[in-house]
Design a protein around this motif. Structure first.
Motif, PDB file in Angstrom:
ATOM      1  N   THR A   3       0.832  -1.202   0.000  1.00  0.00           N
ATOM      2  CA  THR A   3       0.000   0.000   0.000  1.00  0.00           C
ATOM      3  C   THR A   3       0.869   1.255   0.000  1.00  0.00           C
ATOM      4  OG1 THR A   3      -1.522  -1.288   1.366  1.00  0.00           O
ATOM      5  CG2 THR A   3      -2.005   1.035   1.137  1.00  0.00           C
ATOM      6  N   ASN A  16       2.338   1.823  -3.440  1.00  0.00           N
ATOM      7  CA  ASN A  16       1.341   2.268  -4.411  1.00  0.00           C
ATOM      8  C   ASN A  16       0.923   3.710  -4.146  1.00  0.00           C
ATOM      9  OD1 ASN A  16       1.390  -0.098  -5.870  1.00  0.00           O
ATOM     10  ND2 ASN A  16      -0.204  -1.064  -4.640  1.00  0.00           N
ATOM     11  N   ILE A  73      -5.816   3.510  -3.979  1.00  0.00           N
ATOM     12  CA  ILE A  73      -4.951   2.395  -3.618  1.00  0.00           C
ATOM     13  C   ILE A  73      -5.641   1.624  -2.512  1.00  0.00           C
ATOM     14  CG2 ILE A  73      -2.789   3.533  -4.218  1.00  0.00           C
ATOM     15  CD1 ILE A  73      -2.701   3.957  -0.978  1.00  0.00           C
ATOM     16  N   ALA A  83      -3.578  -0.736  -6.940  1.00  0.00           N
ATOM     17  CA  ALA A  83      -3.585   0.666  -7.373  1.00  0.00           C
ATOM     18  C   ALA A  83      -4.556   0.816  -8.532  1.00  0.00           C
ATOM     19  CB  ALA A  83      -2.185   1.099  -7.812  1.00  0.00           C
TER      20      ALA A  83
END
Lengths: 433, 433
Positions: free
Chosen positions: B98, B101, B221, B238
């Motif tokens: 995460t 992204n 995301i 994403a």
């Protein structure tokens, strides 16, 4: 007198590393010469990943971050890889992909030069470097207002070590040709010119002895899924010399690189050491598999570790070259890797004489159909004389023996002599070759 | 009339989603209210990962990039997640973490504003956003010469939507409180002010219905290991709106985001669409496990999909609040999440009255000892009145029922009434809490 299969059998029997092969599950009938692309499956991996899935995740759930030590895995596996590349405990971590780790360390190197020598605006690498390294360098060159200069020949590097150079970025062992740089010599020459050096060890870690401290290297990254046998897309690693690590933040400042991630503070404070190169939450299943792969290489330590693996690797590649030239030279096979073993990683590339160049891909496919798995790397279509198509063969001494090498060459001989590559199916190209 | 356990049994029997629980292996005796941190293990995962390890990696080795479709997995799983968040096929990919992204999309958003409106130099987010989001934004603010401004209250956001604002960066559902933003309203207000919006769906995907296209969102995301049940550290995702995706490169330009990665060209040319947001080689074992997790959410489609899951989620959280207040209110339990279900994600946070605040951590530990797994999130020690310690409970309608909720509250009642939290072992803090 020609080398016989019996000679090779004797060498296998005398091989002090022969028992290491029992660590792996190799498919029957396969001679796997592609460990430089994807290492084979260690026997321990399935059980370990099952344990992570069933017990650690399935039963213990969120608690496993503490009780199973998930939070410490990037450093724990990092310490194991450190033993293979001449780094010390606490200096190396496992995280993300090779590309991402290159982004982190190259960005740090450029930042340090921006502080120390802002007039230095050049990144130098080789045109033949693995593309992802060049792509990442292009992105950072743009970001830092720097320029990426690519040399075509190793001999062109020394002339680039001047007052404009910020960072020399090299992959120690070339992914195409297997050419191996002299890490210590180049690092010292770059330092003398005021530059920093980033080493990509993708084809080095677990393949050749590396001593980052002896070379006084600045930054290194590497891959988990080639010679470390970590599994497809295994996490990669990053190392930064202690003299640099606390001097700069890296830009991918995710929470697990924070000095105190579980205090959930608003401001980023990087961890003191190499842990600042961790970014987000690691992919645990892939991370657990990587540890099993690294352990297969460490298992050689009682027999001499990387030095012993290197000795066997050289013996295997020398044998392959000798047999390939003796058996297949008259069929158009040429050596495309350095002949001097000191300049070679753990792979050997062959090419075919000009009139057979276009058959190269099909020859590799015909070999694969016979169970000899190597791979094809396209040359430069505009200049095949300078950069021919390549038949690439990796030699992993952990699970390959001398008879394997003998048989591989025998298969190559038959493919060429019987012109098996003319079978139409072998000319059809897949997406990944 | 008080709600009885029997009432809850009836509701479980009438629950149209009750069969979905059979998709999971839950440890016996556990009521798992932490799926917002790490989703539980789907039954299909072990077999699938075994298949990837034994057959695809172990037997087929490098060929599996083609034959097992490894190369297509980021897009294939992305298309599945797209169905949960109102994105279209080919618009969403799975890659990296995460944090990474976020770095990609926030960097792109800032680049676009640099082109279109260079005077806009402000990133706005919430101080209570998940720290990794703030850390990444700090890094990019520094890189772009921008400033990160954090608001303390949701009501302060509209005043920030002005001609200085480049990017509004919000997590739709707050990780601490469960507060859920109005995505469409805020996005449109930000657009009206000339800003772009980045949405973090970490606590949304698989938890609440999301419609990125209806909201006209710019970038999103999200996380694979919470409500998507992808396993510890599962890869993230994403999404970029088609109107933006081809307008800018993202900076983490690894080879698998190249338009033609297997041509191994020297210059980076990003793939046409969302594939340019892929960077290096994906962690395949973790990626395969993620697909099994996403499939457990898609399995609700015949019963109404995310809308049906949301209906049950609201019913579960409303029941939890009603019971917690009825049974434990007099023991000092307070609601710390929005009371209006429309403003709440799939979690409920409780806090304890001021004189019990310091017991919060031990109360969570005492609940865990009883098999009720939630988690503790520390408040602001300087101002516990404004930001108290929190007892956080996630409700995943895929595997939780109404009796589970009833029993969880009954355990909380007993922990508090019997003062079990005073047991010394429950006060000892682990590293990850």
């Amino acid at each position: 007198m020609p080398i016989t299969r019996q000679d090779c059998e004797v060498r296998d029997q005398q091989d002090p590393l022969r028992e290491l092969k029992s660590q792996f599950d190799l498919p029957p009938g396969v001679i796997y010469l592609d460990g430089n692309s994807l290492g084979v499956l260690p026997r321990a991996t399935l059980g370990r990943v099952q344990e992570v899935i069933q017990r650690e995740w399935g039963q213990d759930l969120i608690k496993s971050w503490n009780t199973a030590g998930w939070i410490d895995l990037p450093g724990r596996i990092g310490d194991k890889i450190a033993r293979l590349v001449g780094a010390r405990p606490g200096e190396l971590i496992v995280a993300d992909s090779t590309s991402l780790n290159l982004y982190k360390v190259l960005s740090t190197a450029l930042s340090l030069q921006q502080q120390d020598a802002p007039q230095r605006k050049l990144i130098v690498s080789e045109r033949s470097n693995f593309p992802t390294d060049l792509y990442i360098a292009q992105s950072l060159a743009e970001q830092f207002g720097a320029r990426l200069h690519l040399v075509d020949r190793v001999e062109d590097i020394p002339a680039c070590l001047n007052q404009e150079l910020a960072v020399l970025m090299l992959t120690e062992v070339n992914y195409r040709t297997g050419y191996k740089h002299e890490m210590a010599t180049l690092t010292q020459a770059a330092h003398a010119a005021g530059a920093l050096v980033v080493w990509d060890l993708a084809h080095s870690a677990g393949a050749v002895p590396v001593d980052l401290h002896a070379a006084e290297a600045d930054f290194a990254i590497g891959c988990g899924y080639k010679y470390l046998n970590g599994g497809p897309g295994a996490p990669a690693f990053a190392w930064v010399h202690p003299r640099h690590v606390a001097r700069a933040k890296q830009p991918l400042s995710g929470w697990l690189g924070h000095a105190a991630p579980f205090q959930f503070t608003t401001d980023y404070q990087p961890a003191a050491g190499i842990k600042r190169y961790i970014c987000g939450t690691p992919a645990l299943l892939s991370l657990a598999a990587l540890e099993c792969g690294v352990d297969t290489v460490l298992a050689a330590e009682p027999q001499g570790g990387m030095a012993a693996l290197r000795t066997k690797s050289i013996a295997l590649t020398e044998l392959f070259i000798a047999l390939a030239e003796a058996r297949c030279g008259h069929l158009g096979v040429l050596l495309a890797s350095p002949r001097d073993a000191r300049q070679r990683g753990s792979q050997v590339c062959l090419s075919l004489q000009p009139e057979l160049q276009e058959a190269s891909y099909a020859v590799v496919q015909a070999l694969i159909a016979r169970g000899v798995i190597g791979d094809f790397r396209a040359g430069n279509p505009a200049d095949l004389a300078a950069t021919p198509h390549i038949l690439r063969f990796g030699f992993t001494p952990l699970y390959l023996g001398f008879v394997d090498v003998f048989d591989a060459v025998e298969h190559l001989f038959q493919v060429l002599q019987r012109e098996e590559w003319k079978t139409p199916q072998f000319a059809q190209k897949g997406q990944v070759t």
